[in-house]
Each structure stands twice: as C-alpha cells, then as structure tokens.
Design a protein around this motif. Structure first.
Motif, PDB file in Angstrom:
ATOM      1  N   LYS A  36      10.007  22.776  71.057  1.00 22.11           N
ATOM      2  CA  LYS A  36       9.837  23.000  69.624  1.00 22.11           C
ATOM      3  C   LYS A  36      10.797  22.124  68.819  1.00 22.11           C
ATOM      4  CE  LYS A  36       9.969  26.716  66.181  1.00 22.11           C
ATOM      5  NZ  LYS A  36      10.286  28.149  65.969  1.00 22.11           N
ATOM      6  N   ASN A  37      12.037  22.025  69.278  1.00 20.43           N
ATOM      7  CA  ASN A  37      13.026  21.203  68.577  1.00 20.43           C
ATOM      8  C   ASN A  37      12.635  19.735  68.570  1.00 20.43           C
ATOM      9  OD1 ASN A  37      14.598  23.414  68.022  1.00 20.43           O
ATOM     10  ND2 ASN A  37      16.003  23.095  69.722  1.00 20.43           N
ATOM     11  N   ASP A  38      12.020  19.280  69.668  1.00 20.81           N
ATOM     12  CA  ASP A  38      11.567  17.895  69.722  1.00 20.81           C
ATOM     13  C   ASP A  38      10.589  17.598  68.597  1.00 20.81           C
ATOM     14  OD1 ASP A  38      12.320  15.767  71.409  1.00 20.81           O
ATOM     15  OD2 ASP A  38      11.765  16.933  73.152  1.00 20.81           O
ATOM     16  N   PHE A  39       9.721  18.559  68.336  1.00 17.86           N
ATOM     17  CA  PHE A  39       8.693  18.353  67.311  1.00 17.86           C
ATOM     18  C   PHE A  39       9.262  18.508  65.906  1.00 17.86           C
ATOM     19  CE2 PHE A  39       5.273  20.113  64.615  1.00 17.86           C
ATOM     20  CZ  PHE A  39       4.422  19.023  64.628  1.00 17.86           C
ATOM     21  N   GLU A  40      10.162  19.479  65.714  1.00 20.52           N
ATOM     22  CA  GLU A  40      10.608  19.826  64.365  1.00 20.52           C
ATOM     23  C   GLU A  40      11.839  19.064  63.893  1.00 20.52           C
ATOM     24  OE1 GLU A  40      11.187  24.028  64.243  1.00 20.52           O
ATOM     25  OE2 GLU A  40       9.038  24.455  64.038  1.00 20.52           O
ATOM     26  N   PHE A  41      12.697  18.639  64.825  1.00 18.88           N
ATOM     27  CA  PHE A  41      13.974  18.060  64.398  1.00 18.88           C
ATOM     28  C   PHE A  41      13.770  16.614  63.976  1.00 18.88           C
ATOM     29  CE2 PHE A  41      18.373  16.655  64.632  1.00 18.88           C
ATOM     30  CZ  PHE A  41      19.036  17.742  64.086  1.00 18.88           C
ATOM     31  N   ARG A  42      13.655  16.410  62.703  1.00 21.97           N
ATOM     32  CA  ARG A  42      13.476  15.074  62.133  1.00 21.97           C
ATOM     33  C   ARG A  42      14.555  14.842  61.081  1.00 21.97           C
ATOM     34  NH1 ARG A  42      10.321  15.249  65.788  1.00 21.97           N
ATOM     35  NH2 ARG A  42       8.135  14.581  65.842  1.00 21.97           N
ATOM     36  N   THR A  43      15.022  13.611  60.958  1.00 19.14           N
ATOM     37  CA  THR A  43      16.029  13.270  59.960  1.00 19.14           C
ATOM     38  C   THR A  43      15.523  12.100  59.123  1.00 19.14           C
ATOM     39  OG1 THR A  43      17.235  11.583  61.235  1.00 19.14           O
ATOM     40  CG2 THR A  43      17.784  13.903  61.673  1.00 19.14           C
ATOM     41  N   ASP A  44      16.281  11.776  58.073  1.00 18.94           N
ATOM     42  CA  ASP A  44      15.902  10.665  57.196  1.00 18.94           C
ATOM     43  C   ASP A  44      15.963   9.321  57.915  1.00 18.94           C
ATOM     44  OD1 ASP A  44      15.595  12.492  55.187  1.00 18.94           O
ATOM     45  OD2 ASP A  44      17.568  12.138  54.286  1.00 18.94           O
ATOM     46  N   GLU A  45      16.706   9.266  59.056  1.00 17.87           N
ATOM     47  CA  GLU A  45      16.850   8.008  59.781  1.00 17.87           C
ATOM     48  C   GLU A  45      15.666   7.738  60.703  1.00 17.87           C
ATOM     49  OE1 GLU A  45      19.597  10.228  59.590  1.00 17.87           O
ATOM     50  OE2 GLU A  45      20.218   9.003  57.876  1.00 17.87           O
ATOM     51  N   ASP A  46      14.887   8.775  60.994  1.00 15.90           N
ATOM     52  CA  ASP A  46      13.779   8.628  61.941  1.00 15.90           C
ATOM     53  C   ASP A  46      12.581   7.932  61.299  1.00 15.90           C
ATOM     54  OD1 ASP A  46      15.295  10.015  63.762  1.00 15.90           O
ATOM     55  OD2 ASP A  46      14.341  11.939  63.362  1.00 15.90           O
ATOM     56  N   VAL A  47      12.022   6.984  62.032  1.00 12.42           N
ATOM     57  CA  VAL A  47      10.755   6.374  61.646  1.00 12.42           C
ATOM     58  C   VAL A  47       9.626   7.026  62.434  1.00 12.42           C
ATOM     59  CG1 VAL A  47       9.400   4.239  61.645  1.00 12.42           C
ATOM     60  CG2 VAL A  47      11.846   4.185  61.037  1.00 12.42           C
ATOM     61  N   SER A  48       9.854   7.210  63.741  1.00 11.30           N
ATOM     62  CA  SER A  48       8.824   7.790  64.596  1.00 11.30           C
ATOM     63  C   SER A  48       9.468   8.384  65.846  1.00 11.30           C
ATOM     64  CB  SER A  48       7.819   6.701  65.003  1.00 11.30           C
ATOM     65  OG  SER A  48       6.828   7.228  65.846  1.00 11.30           O
ATOM     66  N   LYS A  49       8.957   9.546  66.258  1.00 10.58           N
ATOM     67  CA  LYS A  49       9.324  10.154  67.537  1.00 10.58           C
ATOM     68  C   LYS A  49       8.029  10.490  68.251  1.00 10.58           C
ATOM     69  CE  LYS A  49      13.803  12.354  66.562  1.00 10.58           C
ATOM     70  NZ  LYS A  49      14.556  13.626  66.565  1.00 10.58           N
ATOM     71  N   LYS A  50       7.843   9.947  69.435  1.00 10.43           N
ATOM     72  CA  LYS A  50       6.572  10.151  70.122  1.00 10.43           C
ATOM     73  C   LYS A  50       6.776  10.417  71.614  1.00 10.43           C
ATOM     74  CE  LYS A  50       3.719   9.303  66.644  1.00 10.43           C
ATOM     75  NZ  LYS A  50       2.975   8.051  66.521  1.00 10.43           N
ATOM     76  N   PHE A  51       5.816  11.155  72.170  1.00  9.92           N
ATOM     77  CA  PHE A  51       5.676  11.275  73.614  1.00  9.92           C
ATOM     78  C   PHE A  51       4.500  10.396  74.025  1.00  9.92           C
ATOM     79  CE2 PHE A  51       7.869  15.227  72.672  1.00  9.92           C
ATOM     80  CZ  PHE A  51       8.759  15.355  73.732  1.00  9.92           C
ATOM     81  N   VAL A  52       4.620   9.775  75.182  1.00 14.02           N
ATOM     82  CA  VAL A  52       3.521   8.975  75.725  1.00 14.02           C
ATOM     83  C   VAL A  52       3.193   9.531  77.105  1.00 14.02           C
ATOM     84  CG1 VAL A  52       2.666   6.673  76.242  1.00 14.02           C
ATOM     85  CG2 VAL A  52       4.434   6.971  74.490  1.00 14.02           C
ATOM     86  N   LYS A  53       1.941   9.921  77.273  1.00 13.43           N
ATOM     87  CA  LYS A  53       1.482  10.520  78.535  1.00 13.43           C
ATOM     88  C   LYS A  53       0.696   9.495  79.339  1.00 13.43           C
ATOM     89  CE  LYS A  53      -1.801  13.585  78.224  1.00 13.43           C
ATOM     90  NZ  LYS A  53      -2.499  14.853  77.938  1.00 13.43           N
ATOM     91  N   PHE A  54       0.962   9.451  80.636  1.00 10.29           N
ATOM     92  CA  PHE A  54       0.282   8.528  81.535  1.00 10.29           C
ATOM     93  C   PHE A  54      -0.469   9.355  82.583  1.00 10.29           C
ATOM     94  CE2 PHE A  54       3.790   6.408  79.609  1.00 10.29           C
ATOM     95  CZ  PHE A  54       3.378   5.098  79.401  1.00 10.29           C
ATOM     96  N   LYS A  55      -1.772   9.088  82.731  1.00 12.50           N
ATOM     97  CA  LYS A  55      -2.607   9.856  83.652  1.00 12.50           C
ATOM     98  C   LYS A  55      -3.318   8.916  84.619  1.00 12.50           C
ATOM     99  CE  LYS A  55      -4.765  13.528  82.302  1.00 12.50           C
ATOM    100  NZ  LYS A  55      -5.640  14.527  81.641  1.00 12.50           N
ATOM    101  N   LYS A  56      -3.358   9.342  85.864  1.00 18.80           N
ATOM    102  CA  LYS A  56      -4.045   8.584  86.906  1.00 18.80           C
ATOM    103  C   LYS A  56      -4.951   9.544  87.678  1.00 18.80           C
ATOM    104  CE  LYS A  56      -1.885   7.343  90.569  1.00 18.80           C
ATOM    105  NZ  LYS A  56      -0.976   6.752  91.575  1.00 18.80           N
TER     106      LYS A  56
END
Length: 394
Positions: free
Chosen positions: A187-207
């Motif tokens: 939850k904190n990963d999704f909600e914790f944003r600051t004025d310095e952030d441009v982007s926060k992303k997860f990238v999933k890789f599936k095989k």
C-alpha cells in the motif's frame, strides 16, 4: 528514569521524527497520512520513552517475516529511532532499545533488524553487521545481452497486482535473507508520493503464462544534485531464470534514448559485468542492516544447510538476561537447537553469535578477529557463511 509505553499522540510522534530526520514539507503530507495509519495497525507499534508527560525518544517496531538461513521466521524491525534535542546523550534511546527486546520476546520475534545511525552504538547493545547491497550506476546503452530464445511478456503498472505480490513473497521466502512484504508495504508503494517523484512503476515479466520476474523503478528529481537532475533508480530486480533476467536488462536498454544513467541496487554477490560492454561509472557495496538475536531458544528449529554437530558456548548478553549463560548449540538433521549446558568450548557475546547464526561470519573468522575465545576442547565445529541481503526497507 524513563517510562516505556505506546505513543498515543500522532502529532508528538511526527514532530519528533520530523526534527530528527529533517523531513521537508513536501514529504510531510505523505508522512502524516502514513503515521495516522501506523497508529491503527497491529503490526506496527510506535513506542516512546517518556519523562513524565514529555516524549523524550521514540521508535517504531515492525512485526515482520523474513528468511533466515532456510526458514521463514518472525522478526522485529526497529525503525524511526529518534530523540528530542533536550534528551540527547541522556540514555533515552539506550533505554528504549533494551526494553524493545522484552517486547520482541513477548511477540515471539526470534531476531531483530535495524538500520543504524551509528554502528558502534548498536553493537554495544548486541546488534551486529548483517546485510549489504551492491549500488551501481551505468548507461543503459552499455547493456549487452543475447537475443531471446523464447517470448517474455512485459507489463508496466503503478501498483503491484496480485501476481507480482505473490511472486515477490515466493522469491523472498527462498532467496537470501529477504523480508516478506505485507499488505501495508504494498500500500505504501502505491500511496507514498512526493513532489520530487516523476514516476514510480512496477514492471512484470511473464514467461509461458507465469510471472518469472519483476522490476521496480523510481524516476525522480535528485535533491542532492545541484542541478536537481532527473534520476532513474531500480530498487527491485528479481528474476527466476536467466531468460527473464535477459528480458529485464533488455527493458532497461530500451530506455537509452531517454535515460542517461540507471542507478540500480542489487544483491552484493550479483555478477553484473557480463551484461555490460564497459565498466559501470560507479560501483560500491553499501552496508545496511544490523542483526540481533532476541531469544536464543526462539531460534530452535531453524533450518540450516549444515552437517550435524554440537558445540558449547558461554554467552554474554548485557541487555537480555535470558540469553546469558552456557548453552549447547546443536545441529541435527538440518535443524538448529539451543539448550542450557554445563560445559563450553567457545565464549563470545550476543552480537558476535548473531553474526554467525545470521551467516555474515563464522566462528573461525571470529576467533581470528578475537571476537570468540576458544578453549582446548574446541575442535572446529562451525556454521557455514552465507550472503545476507534483506532488500525490503522498513
């Protein structure tokens, strides 16, 4: 004498934390929201040292799960340790840390981790060096990986979906000494944003329809750079197999037209050089947590890939009387057991034993450094070293 009790005032908790850590206004909005939730969370206890009604010092106790050796165990994470300027040097933090051991023991937390503001201070209280990570900086254009021999699907998202969450905790349960992530951390990963952030992303890789890797990045303005330049930081880089790892490096390589440098935090034993056609511009080992055994007997049943053996240890622990005395440490069928004994082969303090049980060191090394005293009866019994790497910050 201080009084040890749970903090009731969110404002008092935040005021002390803001002064001690120098939290800027842009971060305080997120910090305030997070603090309010902490006070309603059974797995996070804000605890203070009070001088009557005055909050002299505080810490936050996290009830977490982590992998230690080949088991997943309960761990007490000590965070947000801070002191009022009026009580610096008056023993408030020492008082808190000593009492924290009683709290963690009651919660059946076998070990504790913390991020030290001063390693020497915490070593005197029984914590010892534990994990580290590899910090690197390189141009994505330097990446050189072979062509894929099978298809790996890639999906980018702001919040980790159920597949990423399941993959992460499965990986953490079987690799290094990683901390499992609970719902609050996601939850904190999704909600914790600051004025310095441009982007926060997860990238999933599936095989073949299965999640086999994940990457987490933060794109932000660097306040420590005089020009406040943009910085691309990879904070998680986990792959189940080499094909997925190649796909992850290929994803980073594809950013070369926009990103000048990738800053990545990796396990300390990560072999990076075969993936790059030149040396990284920066590469260093960063010391992170310290570990402490809370209660020896709570470690009974810990699975360790080690041969059967027995060794007597005379142990000193100035902060936790229940760990004082002579114990037999036994490895039997891959399980560790401590029991009271009358004779000993080795003598050491709790910090040193924490390092050995945690895998950072071993008895042979600690004997060489003078941290363990061996008697004539000692015949070389030892535990194997391993590579501690926690990854998840708390």
């Amino acid at each position: 004498m201080f009084e040890y009790r749970r903090i009731e005032s969110v404002k008092d908790y935040l005021d002390l934390m803001r002064f001690s850590f120098g939290i800027p206004g842009g971060w305080m909005r997120s910090a305030s929201k997070h603090a309010s939730e902490v006070f309603d969370d059974d797995l996070r206890d804000p605890i203070g040292a009070y001088d009557e009604s005055i909050l002299a010092a505080e810490y936050l106790l996290f009830s977490l799960k982590m992998r230690l050796r080949q088991s997943v165990i309960s761990m007490g994470g000590v965070g947000n340790v801070c002191t009022s300027p009026l009580y610096r040097g008056k023993g408030a933090v020492k008082f808190l840390m000593e009492r924290s051991l009683e709290t963690m023991r009651e919660k059946k937390q076998a070990v504790s981790l913390l991020y030290p503001f001063n390693a020497g201070f915490y070593r005197k209280l029984g914590w010892e060096e534990f994990d580290s990570m590899l910090g690197v900086k390189f141009s994505p254009g330097m990446i050189n990986v072979p062509e894929l021999d099978c298809e790996v699907n890639i999906e980018e998202m702001e919040d980790a979906d159920s597949e990423i969450r399941e993959f992460y905790n499965d990986y953490a349960s079987s690799h290094y000494t990683m901390i499992l992530r609970d719902a609050e951390m996601w939850k904190n990963d999704f909600e914790f944003r600051t004025d310095e952030d441009v982007s926060k992303k997860f990238v999933k890789f599936k095989k073949d329809g299965k999640t086999t890797g994940m990457l987490r990045y933060v794109f932000l303005y660097d306040n420590f750079d005089k020009d406040r330049s943009l910085k691309f930081v990879v904070t998680m880089f986990l792959a189940d197999d080499i094909v997925t790892r190649h796909a992850m490096f290929r994803f980073l390589k594809g950013l070369s037209l926009q990103i000048c440098h990738v800053h990545a935090y990796l396990p300390p034993d990560f072999v990076l050089w075969p993936y790059l056609n030149d040396r990284p511009s920066e590469m260093n080992i960063i010391l992170r947590t310290m570990i402490r055994i809370v209660d020896l007997e709570l470690l009974n049943g810990l699975k360790i890939d080690a041969p059967d053996m027995r060794v007597g240890i005379k142990l000193s622990d100035k902060q936790a009387s229940w760990n004082n005395g002579v114990f037999e440490m036994c490895m039997k069928d891959g399980e560790l057991c401590f029991s009271r004994s009358d004779s000993y082969d080795l003598e050491c303090d709790i910090a040193t034993l924490s390092s050995v049980v945690g895998g950072k060191s071993d008895f042979r090394e600690m004997i060489e450094f003078g941290r363990v005293k061996a008697t004539n009866s000692y015949s070389g019994q030892d535990l194997p070293k391993t590579t501690p790497f926690v990854l998840q910050h708390f």
